[in-house]
Design a protein around this motif. Structure first.
Motif, mmCIF file in Angstrom:
data_model
loop_
_atom_site.group_PDB
_atom_site.id
_atom_site.type_symbol
_atom_site.label_atom_id
_atom_site.label_comp_id
_atom_site.label_asym_id
_atom_site.label_seq_id
_atom_site.Cartn_x
_atom_site.Cartn_y
_atom_site.Cartn_z
ATOM 1 N N GLU A 407 -23.231 -14.267 86.030
ATOM 2 C CA GLU A 407 -22.722 -13.577 84.840
ATOM 3 C C GLU A 407 -22.439 -12.103 85.154
ATOM 4 O OE1 GLU A 407 -23.995 -12.527 80.218
ATOM 5 O OE2 GLU A 407 -25.093 -14.047 81.344
ATOM 6 N N GLN A 408 -23.383 -11.447 85.842
ATOM 7 C CA GLN A 408 -23.196 -10.036 86.197
ATOM 8 C C GLN A 408 -22.027 -9.859 87.160
ATOM 9 O OE1 GLN A 408 -26.143 -11.561 86.107
ATOM 10 N NE2 GLN A 408 -27.114 -10.483 84.386
ATOM 11 N N ASP A 409 -21.894 -10.814 88.098
ATOM 12 C CA ASP A 409 -20.789 -10.734 89.057
ATOM 13 C C ASP A 409 -19.437 -10.851 88.351
ATOM 14 O OD1 ASP A 409 -22.635 -10.509 91.071
ATOM 15 O OD2 ASP A 409 -22.529 -12.614 91.678
ATOM 16 N N LEU A 410 -19.358 -11.742 87.379
ATOM 17 C CA LEU A 410 -18.107 -11.910 86.643
ATOM 18 C C LEU A 410 -17.801 -10.695 85.777
ATOM 19 C CD1 LEU A 410 -18.458 -15.671 85.597
ATOM 20 C CD2 LEU A 410 -16.754 -14.733 87.169
ATOM 21 N N LEU A 411 -18.823 -10.143 85.144
ATOM 22 C CA LEU A 411 -18.618 -8.956 84.307
ATOM 23 C C LEU A 411 -18.192 -7.744 85.131
ATOM 24 C CD1 LEU A 411 -21.599 -9.258 81.794
ATOM 25 C CD2 LEU A 411 -19.164 -9.305 81.222
ATOM 26 N N ALA A 412 -18.535 -7.752 86.410
ATOM 27 C CA ALA A 412 -18.184 -6.622 87.275
ATOM 28 C C ALA A 412 -16.704 -6.622 87.664
ATOM 29 C CB ALA A 412 -19.049 -6.650 88.540
ATOM 30 N N ILE A 413 -16.012 -7.748 87.422
ATOM 31 C CA ILE A 413 -14.594 -7.840 87.768
ATOM 32 C C ILE A 413 -13.778 -7.044 86.762
ATOM 33 C CG2 ILE A 413 -12.631 -9.430 87.943
ATOM 34 C CD1 ILE A 413 -14.570 -11.558 88.919
ATOM 35 N N SER A 414 -12.813 -6.307 87.239
ATOM 36 C CA SER A 414 -11.972 -5.477 86.379
ATOM 37 C C SER A 414 -11.253 -6.335 85.339
ATOM 38 C CB SER A 414 -10.939 -4.725 87.228
ATOM 39 O OG SER A 414 -10.067 -3.984 86.409
ATOM 40 N N GLY A 415 -11.350 -5.916 84.077
ATOM 41 C CA GLY A 415 -10.654 -6.610 82.990
ATOM 42 C C GLY A 415 -11.474 -7.653 82.280
ATOM 43 N N VAL A 416 -12.647 -8.006 82.813
ATOM 44 C CA VAL A 416 -13.511 -9.008 82.171
ATOM 45 C C VAL A 416 -14.447 -8.298 81.190
ATOM 46 C CG1 VAL A 416 -15.278 -10.774 82.510
ATOM 47 C CG2 VAL A 416 -13.385 -10.568 84.148
ATOM 48 N N HIS A 417 -14.394 -8.700 79.916
ATOM 49 C CA HIS A 417 -15.196 -8.038 78.874
ATOM 50 C C HIS A 417 -16.349 -8.899 78.373
ATOM 51 C CE1 HIS A 417 -12.572 -4.473 77.967
ATOM 52 N NE2 HIS A 417 -11.737 -5.209 78.698
ATOM 53 N N ALA A 428 -17.293 -21.356 83.204
ATOM 54 C CA ALA A 428 -17.538 -20.035 82.633
ATOM 55 C C ALA A 428 -16.351 -19.681 81.755
ATOM 56 C CB ALA A 428 -17.707 -18.994 83.733
ATOM 57 N N TYR A 429 -16.633 -19.154 80.570
ATOM 58 C CA TYR A 429 -15.590 -18.765 79.626
ATOM 59 C C TYR A 429 -15.564 -17.247 79.534
ATOM 60 C CZ TYR A 429 -15.508 -23.675 78.379
ATOM 61 O OH TYR A 429 -15.393 -25.045 78.436
ATOM 62 N N LEU A 430 -14.377 -16.683 79.783
ATOM 63 C CA LEU A 430 -14.235 -15.235 79.845
ATOM 64 C C LEU A 430 -13.314 -14.739 78.738
ATOM 65 C CD1 LEU A 430 -13.415 -14.921 83.672
ATOM 66 C CD2 LEU A 430 -15.652 -15.281 82.626
ATOM 67 N N LYS A 431 -13.537 -13.499 78.305
ATOM 68 C CA LYS A 431 -12.571 -12.767 77.490
ATOM 69 C C LYS A 431 -12.073 -11.633 78.360
ATOM 70 C CE LYS A 431 -12.055 -13.194 73.468
ATOM 71 N NZ LYS A 431 -11.147 -13.970 72.600
ATOM 72 N N VAL A 432 -10.755 -11.626 78.590
ATOM 73 C CA VAL A 432 -10.208 -10.699 79.580
ATOM 74 C C VAL A 432 -9.064 -9.880 78.989
ATOM 75 C CG1 VAL A 432 -10.846 -12.266 81.454
ATOM 76 C CG2 VAL A 432 -8.537 -12.362 80.502
ATOM 77 N N ASP A 433 -8.888 -8.701 79.565
ATOM 78 C CA ASP A 433 -7.737 -7.843 79.252
ATOM 79 C C ASP A 433 -6.680 -8.110 80.309
ATOM 80 O OD1 ASP A 433 -5.879 -5.856 78.872
ATOM 81 O OD2 ASP A 433 -7.329 -4.238 78.673
ATOM 82 N N PHE A 437 -6.826 -7.500 84.274
ATOM 83 C CA PHE A 437 -7.470 -8.639 84.918
ATOM 84 C C PHE A 437 -6.502 -9.362 85.837
ATOM 85 C CE2 PHE A 437 -8.360 -13.281 84.740
ATOM 86 C CZ PHE A 437 -9.552 -13.281 85.454
ATOM 87 N N ASN A 438 -6.955 -9.653 87.061
ATOM 88 C CA ASN A 438 -6.171 -10.408 88.032
ATOM 89 C C ASN A 438 -6.977 -11.644 88.428
ATOM 90 O OD1 ASN A 438 -4.709 -11.462 90.131
ATOM 91 N ND2 ASN A 438 -4.384 -9.500 91.171
ATOM 92 N N PRO A 439 -6.494 -12.849 88.103
ATOM 93 C CA PRO A 439 -7.262 -14.065 88.411
ATOM 94 C C PRO A 439 -7.641 -14.205 89.878
ATOM 95 C CG PRO A 439 -5.429 -14.571 86.947
ATOM 96 C CD PRO A 439 -5.246 -13.148 87.392
ATOM 97 N N THR A 440 -6.846 -13.622 90.780
ATOM 98 C CA THR A 440 -7.159 -13.740 92.206
ATOM 99 C C THR A 440 -8.465 -13.022 92.561
ATOM 100 O OG1 THR A 440 -5.814 -11.787 92.733
ATOM 101 C CG2 THR A 440 -4.727 -13.942 92.819
ATOM 102 N N SER A 441 -8.884 -12.090 91.700
ATOM 103 C CA SER A 441 -10.141 -11.377 91.965
ATOM 104 C C SER A 441 -11.349 -12.290 91.847
ATOM 105 C CB SER A 441 -10.290 -10.187 91.001
ATOM 106 O OG SER A 441 -10.282 -10.620 89.659
ATOM 107 N N LEU A 442 -11.184 -13.437 91.214
ATOM 108 C CA LEU A 442 -12.296 -14.409 91.112
ATOM 109 C C LEU A 442 -12.668 -14.962 92.479
ATOM 110 C CD1 LEU A 442 -11.119 -16.334 87.918
ATOM 111 C CD2 LEU A 442 -13.059 -14.774 88.070
#
Length: 447
Positions: A407-417, A428-433, A437-442
């Motif tokens: 969860e912390q790792d995902l929240l650390a990705i740019s654009g994930v709120h 995992a269900y995300l709310k993103v800007d 947010f760039n999906p490749t960052s996953l």
């Protein structure tokens, strides 16, 4: 997008459109023809117009749960068969009560959420937004065509012929489902695609979702109530039944043109709340115009144009707002509540429109539905400003599910709120800007 995904999305959109076209096609003519049925009254005609909404509202969630157990395609086939049977019953009806029962049976084929779930099973995450947009576009197109073609076909075929055509279209949709849509290898328990019973309590506590759900209830109640009165008003103003398309065609086309700038402003400039308020106020203006211009074809046409500019704005923006307000992992359940309210609105609008028409005349229909919109204005004005975030679902491996830092790792990705991890769904269900947010960052995370 792969060729099989393109074919699947196109076919599912066509199936959805065929079903909705049949429902919408009778909307502009039912009030004119149903009054000839034995035992008919204005109130019962209104009930017949809106009856499908009650069974749709009651069975949306059970059909979705059922599809998890026996498969999507069998449930959709059963739903389409019920819809076809209901249409045939309406075609054979010789009294108003049989027509009401047939309309209710039409609504019993409540497979909208199951079609969405099947689409989720058969498309990749990165193509899902396009797929849902395609289905949304097919609904809008089917509504526009139905409003124009319905009066023309009713002149040639009569109301019974219109319902029989609807039954045939449903059978065609069944053949398309069997022949052109693949059976998914696995069913995805996507919480973005359909409602889950254990989440509904939380959704009902969300004041923003409830505001939007009331909005779609009021919108469809007013729509159906108005079409208890508008076709009759056009005839009384001097426009024969087989010429009603001459009003609906330009009204629908021009209203779409004027709707587009509002949607662009709302989304691009993040003014959705203001656009929503303007649209509801336009609905109020349209009802007031209808009360003043009932004896003028030009006046009714102008009022309908104002109505459908507002209606199209709201139909396009309300689902988007539900998606924005719904917490991560709750979009499907929020949309389930929203859709249920939409169909309940259609049922309530039919009953209300029929009752008001019988006891207070056509003007009474438009005045009597105004309070629904005035309440909505207050709810919009007190609504929170929507965050312009999108939903995103990430499938997880067994190894990723065991990662306590995920969860912390995902929240650390740019654009994930927001992040909600559903271990049972392995997702995992995300709310993103989407602007950051760039999906490749996953790929930086081992998921």
């Amino acid at each position: 997008m792969s060729p099989i995904e393109t074919r699947t999305i196109s076919t599912l959109a066509l199936i959805y459109a065929l079903r909705m076209f049949g429902l919408f096609m009778v909307l502009p003519v039912l009030a004119l023809y149903a009054s000839d049925y034995e035992g008919a009254s204005a109130t019962l005609v209104g009930v017949a117009i809106g009856a499908y909404g009650l069974t749709q509202a009651c069975l949306q969630l059970p059909f979705g749960v059922w599809s998890d157990r026996i498969g999507r395609k069998p449930v959709i086939l059963i739903g389409l068969a019920l819809f076809s049977a209901g249409s045939a019953m309406c075609a054979m009806a010789d009294d108003i009560w049989m027509l009401v029962l047939g309309r209710a049976l039409q609504g019993a084929g409540a497979v909208a959420s199951t079609l969405m779930a099947l689409m989720t099973d058969l498309t990749r995450e990165e193509n899902r937004t396009k797929a849902m947009a395609s289905i949304g576009a097919s609904i809008g197109l089917s509504f526009t065509l139905a409003m124009v073609i319905g009066p023309i076909l009713a002149t040639w075929l009569g109301l019974s012929g219109l319902f029989m055509l609807t039954a045939i279209l449903a059978i065609l949709a069944m053949f398309l489902l069997v022949a052109a849509v693949p059976t998914p290898k696995q069913q995805i328990r996507s919480r973005d695609a359909r409602a889950f019973v254990n989440q509904l309590g939380d959704v009902f506590k969300d004041k923003q979702i409830l505001r939007l759900s009331y909005g779609i209830f009021a919108l469809h109640a007013v729509l159906v109530a108005c079409f208890v009165a508008v076709p009759v008003a056009l005839v009384k103003a001097g426009l024969v039944q087989n010429a009603h398309w001459q009003v609906y065609l330009p009204v629908m086309l021009v209203s779409f043109v004027f709707m587009v700038p509002f949607i662009i402003i709302g989304e691009k400039r993040q003014k959705m709340k203001q656009v929503l308020l303007i649209a509801v106020l336009l609905l109020i203006v349209s009802l007031m115009l209808l009360t003043l211009e009932l004896n003028s074809i030009a006046g009714i046409s102008f009022a309908l144009w104002v109505f459908f500019v507002a209606f199209n704005i709201l139909e396009a923006s309300l689902p988007s707002l539900v998606s924005k307000f719904a917490p991560a992992g709750f979009k499907g359940s929020a949309m389930g509540v929203y859709s249920t309210c939409q169909f309940l609105g259609a049922f309530a609008g039919g009953m209300l429109g029929g009752y008001l028409s019988e006891y207070f005349g056509l003007v009474g229909v438009f005045i009597g539905t105004l309070p629904l919109l005035l309440i909505w204005v207050v709810l919009v004005m007190t609504m929170a400003k929507p965050r312009h975030l999108s939903s995103y679902r990430v499938a997880l491996t067994t190894q990723a599910c065991a990662n306590e830092q995920l969860e912390q790792d995902l929240l650390a990705i740019s654009g994930v709120h927001e992040v909600v991890i559903m271990l049972k769904d392995q997702a995992a269900y995300l709310k993103v800007d989407n602007t950051t947010f760039n999906p490749t960052s996953l790929k930086q995370i081992n998921i």
